[in-house]
Design an enzyme around this catalytic site. Structure first.
Site, PDB file in Angstrom:
ATOM      1  N   GLN A   1       4.769  -0.371   0.144  1.00 54.15           N
ATOM      2  CA  GLN A   1       4.791  -1.605  -0.761  1.00 54.15           C
ATOM      3  C   GLN A   1       2.815  -1.412  -1.141  1.00 54.15           C
ATOM      4  OE1 GLN A   1       5.179  -4.300  -1.415  1.00 54.15           O
ATOM      5  NE2 GLN A   1       2.968  -5.377  -2.252  1.00 54.15           N
ATOM      6  N   GLU A   2       2.038  -0.412   0.037  1.00 58.46           N
ATOM      7  CA  GLU A   2       0.973   0.284  -0.535  1.00 58.46           C
ATOM      8  C   GLU A   2       1.075   1.059  -1.988  1.00 58.46           C
ATOM      9  OE1 GLU A   2      -2.149  -1.479  -0.556  1.00 58.46           O
ATOM     10  OE2 GLU A   2      -2.147  -1.064   1.704  1.00 58.46           O
ATOM     11  N   SER A   3       2.099   1.965  -1.936  1.00 59.62           N
ATOM     12  CA  SER A   3       2.053   3.252  -3.116  1.00 59.62           C
ATOM     13  C   SER A   3       3.303   3.937  -3.064  1.00 59.62           C
ATOM     14  CB  SER A   3       1.505   4.594  -2.437  1.00 59.62           C
ATOM     15  OG  SER A   3       2.351   4.761  -0.910  1.00 59.62           O
TER      16      SER A   3
ATOM     17  N   MET B   1       4.694  -0.836   4.950  1.00 58.26           N
ATOM     18  CA  MET B   1       3.897  -0.876   4.742  1.00 58.26           C
ATOM     19  C   MET B   1       2.875   0.473   3.607  1.00 58.26           C
ATOM     20  SD  MET B   1       0.419  -1.200   6.691  1.00 58.26           S
ATOM     21  CE  MET B   1      -1.162  -0.953   6.201  1.00 58.26           C
TER      22      MET B   1
ATOM     23  N   TYR C   1      -5.765  -6.692   6.796  1.00 61.07           N
ATOM     24  CA  TYR C   1      -5.688  -4.981   6.018  1.00 61.07           C
ATOM     25  C   TYR C   1      -6.258  -4.907   4.523  1.00 61.07           C
ATOM     26  CZ  TYR C   1      -3.895   0.408   5.171  1.00 61.07           C
ATOM     27  OH  TYR C   1      -3.820   1.377   4.342  1.00 61.07           O
TER      28      TYR C   1
END
Length: 493
Positions: free
Chosen positions: A336-338, A333, A407
């Site tokens: 994927q975000e950063s 996760m 989220y």
């Protein structure tokens, strides 16, 4: 002695007694004789109607269903829903079957088919959940269940080498496992390709042969399309040349020495699961994310696992454990975000390795969003809070997908998507259905009447799909690393 003979004998006795005396004692004897005969008939009937020696009854008495499977990534991997437990499509289907019989499922893993067949003959397993068609001399000893899943067999080579377009263009080293389905298919193909040659390995399975292709130790192998899809997320240099065989049925194998009681129960379960959509749902859950593969992105992710992840892995592990989540899911996760960049900043104002908004960070007591440890702590806790808010009507194994979508775009928009799903005749508790609904949140004809209005639902879908991809790559990479280290340790000892 049959009940009819007994009753006739009793009737004869009654006639004699009645002839001898008409007293009250005679009447009582008659009643007693008839009652005894009826009781005897009932007892015999119970024995006749229930055979305690059927295979199914023996298994039920044992209270344990024993199944043999091959040890492979397509059937065995750490499942994010049950940390450190086995998971996968076929395992889950087997578990559902065992549960339907109120039995404990015991899986016996083997490294090759020979081992499974031997265990079956020794009575150590009740049936085999693996393809044994390659053992042509053994097939007559087994009964097959009805098919419950279909797959394709594909020829694999390494990116950068010459791509063949048919079996008659194979010029290098083609190796498949001995007595495997792949071997069976090649033998069936010899009539069309008389010059076709290949090698067979008694020691290596299809996953290990795929590794050899990636390491340039052999030129080609043939493998199940699901296995290839998983291995590509660990070895992105693997690529498919062409399809060798399609729609190969997946079945379970039981010894013919058995009666058909267990087979009938299996077939009934499979048919019911096909009819009610349970198998289709499992296929979607475990295989849908495999439909997309990006070589460049996967290669970059593997490189990041090796170089960047070690800096933050302990943060993922500690916070996932506190919140009863799988750290690999949280790590996927965060990537994927950063891309595991603790200093990441977006144009919308979200920051850090978990990309938290300012208000969310404050609610989670995250003082510095650019501090990796604080951000991971806050993001993990926030995901757990969202999971806890998911309706209990959503299947436990799917709540995390709903939570990840929330989220990404906000939980209010998820509630809108669930309401819209109902109006569209979809199931609001099914991620498969919600996944189709979410993109509609960006279309005015739909969002105009929704409480929370416009949302980029298609981005939430992409967000969840990408996490699934990264998660499987990370799981596979870790398992492969552990496997290789174990091999090195055994070799050096």
């Amino acid at each position: 002695m049959t009940p009819i003979i007994v009753i006739c004998g009793v009737y004869s006795l009654i006639k004699k007694v009645a002839f001898w005396s008409g007293s009250l004692i005679t009447v009582l004897l008659i009643i007693l004789a008839i009652t005894s005969a009826l009781f005897y008939k009932e007892s015999i009937g119970v024995v006749f109607n229930k055979n305690p020696n059927t295979v199914l009854n023996q298994i039920t008495e044992r209270q344990e269903l024993r199944v043999g499977m091959l040890r492979s990534l397509t059937t065995l991997y750490v499942d994010y829903r049950n940390p450190n437990q086995v998971g996968g499509f076929e395992y889950t289907l087997l578990k559902k079957f065992a549960d339907s019989l109120n039995l404990k499922l015991k899986i016996t893993f083997a490294n090759n088919l020979t081992e499974l067949i031997t265990k079956s003959k020794e009575g150590k397993i009740d049936f085999i959940a693996a393809e044994i068609k390659g053992y042509e001399d053994q097939l007559d000893s087994f009964m097959q269940s009805q098919p419950f899943h279909y797959s394709n067999q594909q020829l694999v080579y390494r990116i950068g080498s010459v791509k063949p377009y048919s079996l008659n263009e194979i010029t290098g080293n083609l190796t498949v496992p001995t007595n495997s389905l792949q071997s069976y298919i090649l033998k069936q193909s010899q009539n069309d390709y008389p010059e076709l040659n290949w090698n067979e390995s008694e020691r290596l399975n299809q996953e290990e042969l795929l590794k050899m292709v990636a390491d340039e130790e052999i030129d080609y192998t043939i493998a199940n399309n699901r296995t290839i899809a998983i291995m590509q997320r660990v070895y992105p240099s693997l690529t498919v040349a062409f399809e060798v065989s399609s729609n190969n049925p997946k079945t379970w194998y039981l010894p013919k020495s058995y009666d058909t009681s267990l087979l009938n129960k299996i077939n009934s379960f499979i048919q019911k699961s096909l009819n009610d959509g349970s198998i289709k749902k499992l296929e979607y859950h475990y295989f849908n994310y495999m439909n997309k593969f990006d070589y460049v992105d996967t290669r970059a992710f593997i490189r990041a696992i090796e170089t960047t992840l070690p800096k933050y892995q302990s943060f993922f592990e500690d916070n996932a454990q506190i919140n009863e989540l799988d750290w690999k899911l949280i790590a996927a996760m965060a990537y994927q975000e950063s891309h595991w960049n603790p200093k990441a900043v977006s144009s919308t104002g979200v920051r850090g390795i978990m990309m938290l908004t300012k208000s969310t960070a404050e609610s989670l007591n995250v003082i510095n969003r650019l501090d990796a440890e604080q951000s991971i702590r806050g993001g993990t806790l926030y995901l757990k809070q969202i999971i806890n808010r998911m309706p209990k009507s959503i299947p436990k194994e799917e709540r995390v997908w709903f939570a990840l979508a929330a989220y990404n775009m906000g939980i209010g928009h998820l509630w809108d998507a669930r309401k819209l799903a109902v109006t569209q005749g979809k199931n609001p508790d099914s991620w498969q259905d919600i996944r189709q609904i979410l993109p509609l949140l960006s279309e005015e004809e739909y969002y105009a009447d929704l409480k929370y209005g416009f949302a980029r639902g298609y981005q939430a879908v992409h967000f969840v799909d990408s996490i699934q991809q990264y998660y499987m790559s990370l799981v596979g990479y870790i398992l492969e690393k552990e496997y290789r280290q174990k091999y090195i340790d055994e070799k050096s000892s």
